[in-house]
Every structure is written in C-alpha cells, then in structure tokens.
Scaffold this motif. Structure first.
Motif: not given
Length: 416
Positions: A244-254
C-alpha cells in the motif's frame, strides 16, 4: 486543478469523475493480487504470467474495443466494459484455483479492453487542441481513485481478499448504472472503409508503429507497479502493508504534481521530448532499488521495524522518480497518438497502440518475474531492475529520435 476541471466540457467532467470510480474499484484488487497468489503458494513466475495474461487480454483486445467505439459509438462500449468487470471481480470472490484466477484476470482485462479505448476516444474528440491538458486532469482523478483503492483494499484485506473483490464488484455495479443514465452519446463518425481496411491503414502507418514500439516501454514499466515494486517492498520489510505504501506514494505524486508537470512540460519542451524524458525517468526509478537490493535480505513476516523502514526507503525513492516519469509520459503519449495516427480512427489507433504494448508486456513481465525467482536474495538481485532501466532507456531513445527527425509533427490530412 479545480480551474482545469472547470474548463472541461460536461461530458469530459463526467468521464474524469467516472475514472475516479474505475480506478477505485480496480486498485481495490489488483495491488493485492500478487500477494494473495503468493499466500496461496504460487511462484513469482506464475504470478507474473497471470498478470501478463490480464494485461494481454486488456491491451491485446483494445483493438476490438477501439474499433467498436469508432463504429457503434463510445457510450455503449464504455457501459459494456464496466458490466464485464462486475463479472470479473465477482469471480475472484468464488475461485482460488489457477484456472479460475486466470479466468478472472482475463475478464478483468477484457472489460478494460472495452471501456478504456472508448473513454480515451471520447475525451480526444471532446478535448480538441487541449488533449494533453484534458488527459492530465483525467490522470489526476484516476490517481485519486488509485490512492483510495489500495488504502481501502488494505483495510478490507485484514478480513479477506474475497471481501476486497466483492466491494470492487459493487463499485463497478454503481458505475454501470450511473453511465446508463448520465453519459450522453456522441455522434458516430461515418467510416469510409470496412474494419479490415481500417486495420490495414494502421498497419501501413510506419511512424505509428515505431511510436507504438517506443510507447510500449511505458506499459512494460507501468505493469511493474503490480509486480516489481510490491514484491520488493514486501520482501525487504516482511509487511504486506508495504504494498500500500508504494501505491500511496505513486498516486500522491500523481495527484499533487500531474497538472503542474504537464503545464511545465508544455511551456518548456515539445510533446515528444516530454514523453522521451518521462520514459527515461520511469526506468531510472528502478536504479535505487537495484543498487540496494543485493544488500538487503528477505525479512521474515512481521510488523514494521526500524530496519524495515530503512530497507524500503530505496523502493519508495524509486517510486517517486517512477511516478514523476509516469506523469510526464502518459498525457503526452495519449496526445501524440492521434497525431501519428488519425482522429477519424481514434479508437482503432488506440486499440493498435495497446495491442503492440500488450505483446511487449506479455514477454517482459513473466521474464522479470522469472529473474526474481532465479536470483532471490543473491548478488544478482540487481539484474531485473537493470533490465527495467534498459526498457526505459530504449523507449525514450525511440521517441527522442522520432522527435529529432520530425516524425512526431502533424502532417496534412489527405482524403482516404
């Protein structure tokens, strides 16, 4: 962001909001599928094969969905795709055998093959000359759904993966009903050629085929959000929540940077250069992981520890670089596609673009999974990440060469 959204047409606003729901439902399930299959005892190569089949069924059949959108209209194809995804996620609720998981994954992809090219063709016609900007807003809403999806999925996963899949099926049920009543139909542009003739036009377009080969690098790398990033994050921490941390980081940047990145690139660079640099950055996102991976052993399952946080730092750093490259690449690739193809056959060109990408992904994703299986915790753990860097460099080089040689410039429209 709100200003950019307000400048969209009403149908465009509806579709970008719809994309939030699509990604919410999709990312409830897909980020956790690799972990779920691993818990069931499947090897990384098998998991990679299932993910590749899902991708192949989606991008490989985009051609059918895109051609259908050109001929019967975007609206019915979008609705059909959402309805098929209800069935797909419903299957994940009731099956755990490999044939059943493959069937569910393939249906998940088939659904995307219907609505994804139709949505993009619809938006392309609505956007006019502001395609990159419209697709940028589209990505922000999609990223918002992709952010909430894994968070909700992680919470529901504490109960059972089947509950996650059931909630995703419910989300797509709501989307299907909403589009039946709220999405307006667009006029269908008459097609002078038959289906085979239209496909022949695409296959004979050499600069489009070259562009598709370069752009395939984007999808090969993007698919690693479901394999390389989550596998490595969980390996080095021993915590499923690291996914989940990976997806949170990638989507927050987006969400935070997508519109700004698109505007900056538009002001300073050409569309081709923006796409080329974005591909290189996506590949570069695997550099810190590849450097650190040989020195970090697999952590036993457990809770977050200080060592786990330190070990996952290169993964999260790489995710940030990857996400910035993704935000640069995606809007401009979608904007350039009608330029190297045509607006008259927008859906068909989108379909062929994703078909070429699917073939490349079908080769690269199982190969990367096999490399993970082969090297495990050994000193060769860097190799799959070096391969992924090479994919980004190769894709960027193709697009940069096309930009330098004028192959991404608009050309005069001639009668068919």
């Amino acid at each position: 962001m709100l200003r950019a959204f307000g400048e969209l047409t009403v149908p465009s606003r509806l579709l970008v909001v719809n994309q939030f729901g699509v990604n919410l439902g999709f990312y409830l399930v897909l980020p956790f599928l690799a972990t779920y299959m691993g818990d069931l005892g499947y090897a990384a190569a098998t998991i990679g094969l299932v993910l590749a089949l899902r991708n192949l069924s989606q991008q490989g059949l985009f051609l059918i969905g895109g051609s259908a959108a050109d001929r019967i209209g975007c609206r019915p194809v979008i609705i059909l795709g959402c309805a098929v995804r209800i069935v797909a996620f419903g299957l994940f609720v009731v099956v755990d055998s490999l044939p059943g998981l493959i069937a569910a994954a393939v249906l998940t992809g088939l659904a995307g093959a219907f609505f994804n090219p139709a949505v993009r063709a619809y938006l392309m016609h609505e956007a006019g000359d502001r395609r990159a900007e419209v697709f940028s807003v589209f990505n922000v809403f999609g990223n918002a759904g992709a952010l909430l999806g894994p968070l909700l999925g992680a919470a529901l996963l504490a109960v059972d993966f089947r509950l996650v899949a059931a909630v995703a099926a419910a989300v797509f049920t709501l989307l299907t009903v909403a589009q039946l009543f709220a999405l307006p139909a667009r006029p269908v542009e008459p097609q002078e050629r038959g289906l085979i003739g239209s496909w022949g036009e695409v296959v004979g377009n050499r600069r489009f085929l070259l562009f598709a080969l370069g752009g395939a690098g984007y999808f090969s790398l993007f698919n690693q959000l479901y394999l390389a990033f989550p596998v490595e994050a969980q390996r080095v921490t021993g915590v499923a929540g690291a996914v989940s941390a990976v997806f949170v980081v990638s989507t927050v940047v987006g969400i935070a940077a997508q519109v700004r990145i698109t505007a900056w690139c538009r002001a300073h660079w050409s569309e081709g250069r923006s796409m080329a640099v974005g591909l290189v950055l996506m590949g570069a996102g695997f550099v810190p992981i590849g450097i650190a991976a040989p020195f970090v052993a697999t952590a036993p399952p457990g809770q977050w520890t200080a060592d786990g946080l330190l070990a996952v730092t290169p993964v999260l750093l790489g995710t940030v670089v990857f996400a910035v490259g993704q935000a640069m690449t995606n809007p401009f690739s979608l904007s350039l596609l009608p330029t190297v193809g045509s607006t008259r056959l927008a859906g068909t060109y989108y379909g062929w673009f994703y078909l070429v990408s699917a073939i490349v992904v079908a080769v690269t994703t199982p190969a990367v999974g096999a490399l993970f299986d082969r090297f495990g915790d050994g000193p060769g753990r860097w190799l799959p990440f070096a391969v992924l860097l090479g994919i980004g460099l190769a894709g960027g080089a193709v697009i940069a060469w096309m930009q330098r040689t004028g192959r991404l410039a608009p050309r005069p429209v001639t009668a068919p």
